[in-house]
Design an enzyme around this catalytic site. Sequence first.
Site, PDB file in Angstrom:
ATOM      1  N   GLY A   1       0.810  -1.208   0.000  1.00 51.52           N
ATOM      2  CA  GLY A   1       0.000   0.000   0.000  1.00 51.52           C
ATOM      3  C   GLY A   1       0.851   1.269   0.000  1.00 51.52           C
ATOM      4  N   THR A   2       1.960   1.232   0.696  1.00 52.14           N
ATOM      5  CA  THR A   2       2.845   2.404   0.774  1.00 52.14           C
ATOM      6  C   THR A   2       3.310   2.797  -0.622  1.00 52.14           C
ATOM      7  OG1 THR A   2       3.576   1.825   2.995  1.00 52.14           O
ATOM      8  CG2 THR A   2       5.079   3.202   1.691  1.00 52.14           C
TER       9      THR A   2
ATOM     10  N   ASN B   1      -7.206   4.086   9.326  1.00 55.30           N
ATOM     11  CA  ASN B   1      -6.617   2.911   9.961  1.00 55.30           C
ATOM     12  C   ASN B   1      -6.723   2.926  11.476  1.00 55.30           C
ATOM     13  OD1 ASN B   1      -4.853   5.005   8.765  1.00 55.30           O
ATOM     14  ND2 ASN B   1      -3.310   4.177  10.155  1.00 55.30           N
TER      15      ASN B   1
ATOM     16  N   GLN C   1      -7.408   0.077   4.146  1.00 53.37           N
ATOM     17  CA  GLN C   1      -8.118  -0.502   5.301  1.00 53.37           C
ATOM     18  C   GLN C   1      -9.546  -0.907   4.965  1.00 53.37           C
ATOM     19  OE1 GLN C   1      -6.990  -1.525   8.116  1.00 53.37           O
ATOM     20  NE2 GLN C   1      -4.976  -0.560   8.188  1.00 53.37           N
TER      21      GLN C   1
ATOM     22  N   HIS D   1      -1.875  -7.584   2.834  1.00 53.35           N
ATOM     23  CA  HIS D   1      -1.800  -8.113   4.200  1.00 53.35           C
ATOM     24  C   HIS D   1      -2.873  -7.549   5.125  1.00 53.35           C
ATOM     25  CE1 HIS D   1       0.444  -4.880   6.576  1.00 53.35           C
ATOM     26  NE2 HIS D   1       0.570  -4.417   5.349  1.00 53.35           N
TER      27      HIS D   1
ATOM     28  N   THR E   1      10.830  -7.711 -11.598  1.00 52.73           N
ATOM     29  CA  THR E   1      10.201  -9.027 -11.730  1.00 52.73           C
ATOM     30  C   THR E   1       9.027  -9.139 -10.761  1.00 52.73           C
ATOM     31  OG1 THR E   1      12.303  -9.976 -12.355  1.00 52.73           O
ATOM     32  CG2 THR E   1      10.644 -11.511 -11.522  1.00 52.73           C
TER      33      THR E   1
ATOM     34  N   CYS F   1       2.905   1.925  12.507  1.00 51.70           N
ATOM     35  CA  CYS F   1       4.051   2.685  12.013  1.00 51.70           C
ATOM     36  C   CYS F   1       4.516   3.713  13.025  1.00 51.70           C
ATOM     37  CB  CYS F   1       3.688   3.388  10.704  1.00 51.70           C
ATOM     38  SG  CYS F   1       2.815   2.322   9.568  1.00 51.70           S
TER      39      CYS F   1
HETATM   40  N1  PLP Z   1      -2.642   2.997   4.030  1.00 50.45           N
HETATM   41  C1  PLP Z   1      -3.240   2.668   5.177  1.00 50.45           C
HETATM   42  C2  PLP Z   1      -4.547   3.312   5.519  1.00 50.45           C
HETATM   43  C3  PLP Z   1      -2.656   1.759   6.039  1.00 50.45           C
HETATM   44  O1  PLP Z   1      -3.269   1.440   7.190  1.00 50.45           O
HETATM   45  C4  PLP Z   1      -1.410   1.190   5.691  1.00 50.45           C
HETATM   46  C5  PLP Z   1      -0.723   0.252   6.614  1.00 50.45           C
HETATM   47  O2  PLP Z   1      -0.807   0.362   7.811  1.00 50.45           O
HETATM   48  C6  PLP Z   1      -0.837   1.540   4.468  1.00 50.45           C
HETATM   49  C7  PLP Z   1      -1.477   2.457   3.664  1.00 50.45           C
HETATM   50  C8  PLP Z   1       0.462   0.968   4.023  1.00 50.45           C
HETATM   51  O3  PLP Z   1       0.293  -0.318   3.470  1.00 50.45           O
HETATM   52  P1  PLP Z   1       1.503  -1.348   3.434  1.00 50.45           P
HETATM   53  O4  PLP Z   1       1.715  -1.835   4.828  1.00 50.45           O
HETATM   54  O5  PLP Z   1       1.037  -2.428   2.510  1.00 50.45           O
HETATM   55  O6  PLP Z   1       2.676  -0.630   2.886  1.00 50.45           O
END
Ligand code: PLP
Length: 370
Positions: A71-72, A140, A168, A190, A226, A313
């Site tokens: 997601g990041t 989140n 989320q 995940h 890849t 985080c």
């Molecule tokens: N966006 C939200 C709202 C999240 O809660 C998170 C992870 O905590 C992320 C993005 C980041 O996702 P990833 O852990 O797959 O990098």
Amino acid sequence: MNATVYLDYNASAPMWPEAAEAAAEAMRAGANASSIHAPGRAARARVEQARQSVARLVGADPAGIVFTGGGTEANNQAIRCCGAARVLVSAIEHESALSADERAVRLPVTADGVIDLEALDRALAAAPRPALVAVMLANNETGVVQPVAGAVAAARRHGARVHCDAVQAAGKIPVDAAALGADSYAVSAHKLGGPQGVGALVLRDPDGAAPLIHGGGQERGRRAGTENVAGIAGFGRAAEIAAQRLDEFARLSALRDRMEAEIRALDPGAWMPGAAAPRLPNTSMAVMPGCESAAQVIAMDLDGIAVSAGSACSSGRVRPPYVLAAMGVDEDAAMCALRVSLGWRTTAGEVDRFVAAWARLRDRTARRVA
Ligand code: PLP
């Protein structure tokens, strides 16, 4: 000794066994999805099947799915690679969206943790064009669901694009990308019972974002490197199961609401920021006055319960969660907030164990404060 009660699904959900098996199978099979021989074609087939499954989960066109490292990365690509002259982000976005553009304008939220659409409209009117608005579908920490369709309508009035972090929300509530109308979405495996380190950027226009990672022509030139075939296969299987079992999440809201009612009954001073707004069915942010979040997490851990102090985080750093600060929650209360997030394996008995542990901790806190 009882097994750990895991109530930290918003940090990372346990994998569906079928998703773990799909990932393991792909890992055993090996091969590069870009190779033209038979094993390569089999790997490609796994990737393409997963693309269909992820697209179906969020109501999107498979051609617009770009597999990423999570997601990041999807948030970073959407925000950094869209060619916007100005980025506007809600103050409660995940750090991966907040920090993707250091010049981004932060948009306020209401005391309930909902983006302020009037402030968005004003900020859009003042922003150079084209602008990009980044607003999440569900937060989140509080679980508060955001008025994304309203943000899209405001953006359209000003010729702006919208990126929506659905990390989320996907797999917990129905997500219909086409109906919400944003230009892009971020999803992460995940958080919905798939493997860590894989996610997707979902594009309305399949060519609507430049690559963040440059190199080979994978993912139709939109994400070099890849493909993580095993991760993607696990993601696809998790997306299928999450879509089939979405109704089960509805069951969790009754469990979550009972948990919150019991906590309030134990301590009338306890409260849940954001609880007045529409929320994800599985998430609760609970303030236990007088007991700091870190102490709560440690006490719960000693009691065999895994929960978190705000977003994973930000753990390890002693400062109030910025989401609560943006909602105007006073610092003393914000420092005492615990995030509890339920999921597909959570039972009523586990919630009972959590409430009993909460009651013991609250009694110890009351004796200490007295
Ligand atoms: N966006 C939200 C709202 C999240 O809660 C998170 C992870 O905590 C992320 C993005 C980041 O996702 P990833 O852990 O797959 O990098």
